[in-house]
Write an enzyme that holds these catalytic residues in place. Structure first.
Site, PDB file in Angstrom:
ATOM      1  N   HIS A   1     -41.288-105.135  30.049  1.00  0.00           N
ATOM      2  CA  HIS A   1     -40.235-105.796  30.844  1.00  0.00           C
ATOM      3  C   HIS A   1     -40.908-106.753  31.821  1.00  0.00           C
ATOM      4  O   HIS A   1     -41.971-106.446  32.358  1.00  0.00           O
ATOM      5  CB  HIS A   1     -39.404-104.748  31.591  1.00  0.00           C
TER       6      HIS A   1
ATOM      7  N   GLY B   1     -29.255-105.333  32.516  1.00  0.00           N
ATOM      8  CA  GLY B   1     -29.752-104.817  33.787  1.00  0.00           C
ATOM      9  C   GLY B   1     -28.561-104.517  34.679  1.00  0.00           C
ATOM     10  O   GLY B   1     -27.936-103.460  34.590  1.00  0.00           O
ATOM     11  N   GLY B   2     -28.190-105.489  35.508  1.00  0.00           N
ATOM     12  CA  GLY B   2     -27.108-105.321  36.479  1.00  0.00           C
ATOM     13  C   GLY B   2     -25.807-104.812  35.863  1.00  0.00           C
ATOM     14  O   GLY B   2     -25.140-103.951  36.448  1.00  0.00           O
TER      15      GLY B   2
ATOM     16  N   SER C   1     -28.938-111.664  32.659  1.00  0.00           N
ATOM     17  CA  SER C   1     -27.608-111.943  33.201  1.00  0.00           C
ATOM     18  C   SER C   1     -26.501-111.904  32.152  1.00  0.00           C
ATOM     19  O   SER C   1     -25.576-112.720  32.189  1.00  0.00           O
ATOM     20  CB  SER C   1     -27.612-113.279  33.965  1.00  0.00           C
TER      21      SER C   1
ATOM     22  N   GLY D   1     -31.619-111.039  36.248  1.00  0.00           N
ATOM     23  CA  GLY D   1     -31.182-110.711  37.602  1.00  0.00           C
ATOM     24  C   GLY D   1     -30.833-111.915  38.450  1.00  0.00           C
ATOM     25  O   GLY D   1     -30.663-111.800  39.662  1.00  0.00           O
TER      26      GLY D   1
ATOM     27  N   GLU E   1     -36.223-111.997  26.934  1.00  0.00           N
ATOM     28  CA  GLU E   1     -35.735-112.012  28.310  1.00  0.00           C
ATOM     29  C   GLU E   1     -36.426-113.116  29.101  1.00  0.00           C
ATOM     30  O   GLU E   1     -37.514-112.902  29.653  1.00  0.00           O
ATOM     31  CB  GLU E   1     -36.036-110.666  28.969  1.00  0.00           C
TER      32      GLU E   1
END
Ligand code: PGA
Length: 235
Positions: free
Chosen positions: A84, A218-219, A197, A162, A156
């Site tokens: 990551h 993620g979020g 995102s 993020g 990514e």
């Protein structure tokens, strides 16, 4: 490094109660290490699988603080995110270390989710494919491409993780096609996820593309409704 026992329990129960029965999309939840057993426990009996967020590059021994692939396999963990960008940048994990982690996952029967992606500078300078090629080659130096039949790749872009800035479908598709090509003969069989995102409002457009097989969230994974909406968009 979000959540706690109570909040995770509520989140997992909300997700598992909605995601019941048979689904065409595979869902994996990768909590921080201390919550792995709790997560696997809460998800047992559901179709949702468990993964970890990193692993040691060593098999075993005096590496205080590290967690081995064999330990994760012991815990009903099936997947491990490796490389990551936060670990590449903040823990200074090198391409070689990440390749060694990949090997550890393979030997322990875990499925590595290998993250690759370029920085803002590489994107701006047009060097993004070189960076991703280098990150993949470090793994190809240690294993034959054929082992990717039991691996997942996640593209990514660092500038999209993020930040609320998503790669356009066109930017993502270009890189996914490139990754598939680098994988050679097996390329068409490997799942390649996009991460950066991804939200309920943009997931459908990304999943509509031929070379995007899913997402690494993620979020959006911190909100059950958002997470489930993306899972549904993947079906
Ligand atoms: P994001 O994170 O979805 O919040 O951009 C992606 C990731 O951490 O892999």
């Amino acid at each position: 490094m979000n959540g706690n026992l109570n909040a995770n329990g509520l989140l997992l129960k909300a997700i598992a109660s909605e995601w019941q029965g048979k689904h065409s999309a595979d869902v994996v939840i990768c909590p921080p290490f201390p919550y792995l057993a709790h997560t696997a426990n809460l998800l047992s009996g559901s179709e949702i699988m468990t993964g970890a967020q990193t692993v040691s590059e060593y098999e075993k021994g005096a590496y205080t603080g590290e967690v081995s692939a064999l330990m994760l396999a012991d815990l009903d963990c099936k997947f491990v995110i490796i490389g990551h960008n936060e670990r590449r940048r903040m823990q200074r994990e090198s391409d070689r270390e990440i390749a060694e982690k990949f090997v550890q996952c393979q030997s322990a029967g875990l499925i590595p989710i290998l993250c690759v992606g370029e920085s803002t500078e590489d994107r701006d300078n047009g060097l993004y494919l070189q960076t991703i090629g280098r990150q993949l080659n470090a793994v190809f130096d240690l294993v034959d491409r054929s082992v990717f039949c039991n691996a997942v790749v996640a593209y990514e872009p660092v500038w999209a993780v993020g930040t609320g800035k998503t790669a356009t479908p066109c930017q993502a598709e270009e890189v996914h096609r490139f990754i598939r090509k680098q994988l050679g003969e097996i390329g068409q069989e490997v799942r390649i996820l996009y991460g950066g995102s991804v939200k309920a409002h943009n997931a459908k457009d990304l999943f509509a593309l031929a070379d995007i097989d899913g997402a690494l969230l993620g979020g959006a994974s911190l909100d059950a409704d958002e997470f489930l909406a993306i899972c549904k968009a993947a079906e």
